[in-house]
Enzyme design. Structure first.
Site, PDB file in Angstrom:
ATOM      1  N   TYR A  81     105.569  22.459  27.394  1.00 51.08           N
ATOM      2  CA  TYR A  81     106.557  22.908  26.525  1.00 51.08           C
ATOM      3  C   TYR A  81     106.480  22.271  25.096  1.00 51.08           C
ATOM      4  CZ  TYR A  81     111.112  23.801  25.068  1.00 51.08           C
ATOM      5  OH  TYR A  81     112.555  23.982  24.380  1.00 51.08           O
ATOM      6  N   ALA A  82     106.065  20.831  25.049  1.00 48.16           N
ATOM      7  CA  ALA A  82     106.293  20.263  23.856  1.00 48.16           C
ATOM      8  C   ALA A  82     104.719  20.820  22.875  1.00 48.16           C
ATOM      9  CB  ALA A  82     105.995  18.791  24.104  1.00 48.16           C
ATOM     10  N   ALA A  83     103.890  21.001  23.379  1.00 46.28           N
ATOM     11  CA  ALA A  83     102.833  21.757  22.772  1.00 46.28           C
ATOM     12  C   ALA A  83     103.019  22.967  22.119  1.00 46.28           C
ATOM     13  CB  ALA A  83     101.448  21.530  23.590  1.00 46.28           C
ATOM     14  N   ALA A  84     103.772  23.861  22.780  1.00 42.36           N
ATOM     15  CA  ALA A  84     103.833  25.000  22.432  1.00 42.36           C
ATOM     16  C   ALA A  84     105.236  25.043  21.344  1.00 42.36           C
ATOM     17  CB  ALA A  84     104.536  25.884  23.459  1.00 42.36           C
TER      18      ALA A  84
END
Length: 155
Positions: A81-84
């Site tokens: 989620y963080a990377a997206a």
């Protein structure tokens, strides 16, 4: 999404504002979670922007708003989620520079955890209450935000 945007443009006569607020948030870091987050969060925004940018350009301008998350800026969230969400921040910056001369404004907002009935955080509280409490404990106000707080102008 293509058909929806085409229908909205036909119905309204133009698309002056595009908001991408989709999420494939999943509470794990499996390959399926990574694929979901990037397909829904990032690629839906890219597809939507790709469709509306020519319309806005032809109309003389417009506004694009991408909804990211504090997870794209800070550690402590599921990496998929963080990377997206970090990708959305980068994408918005690139678009803002590229589209500014066409009078298309591009912004991104990165709210913290926003909770509402039937939302992702409500479901997460049922699935992984310890994780949700950890997120709440990391927020200085000691609570999650509300949709009204994200939408509010001013203090």
């Amino acid at each position: 999404m293509d058909a929806f945007l085409d229908e909205r443009r036909q119905h309204l006569g133009s698309v002056d504002v595009f908001v991408s607020n989709a999420t494939g948030f999943m509470f794990d870091d499996t390959l399926a979670a990574w694929e979901s987050c990037f397909t829904v969060d990032v690629m839906a925004a890219v597809r939507g922007c790709t469709q509306v940018i020519p319309w806005m350009s032809a109309a003389g301008g417009g506004s694009i708003l991408l909804i990211s998350s504090i997870a794209g800026l800070e550690a402590g969230y599921k990496s998929s989620y963080a990377a997206a969400k970090a990708a959305l921040i980068s994408y918005s910056k690139t678009l803002a520079v590229a589209l500014g001369p066409q009078q298309i404004r591009v912004n991104v907002i990165a709210p913290c955890a926003i909770t509402f009935e039937g939302g992702t955080w409500a479901a997460a509280k049922q699935q992984d209450p310890d994780y949700v409490q950890g997120v709440i404990d990391s927020i200085p106000s000691g609570r999650m935000g509300t949709p009204a707080e994200v939408a509010a102008f001013g203090p």
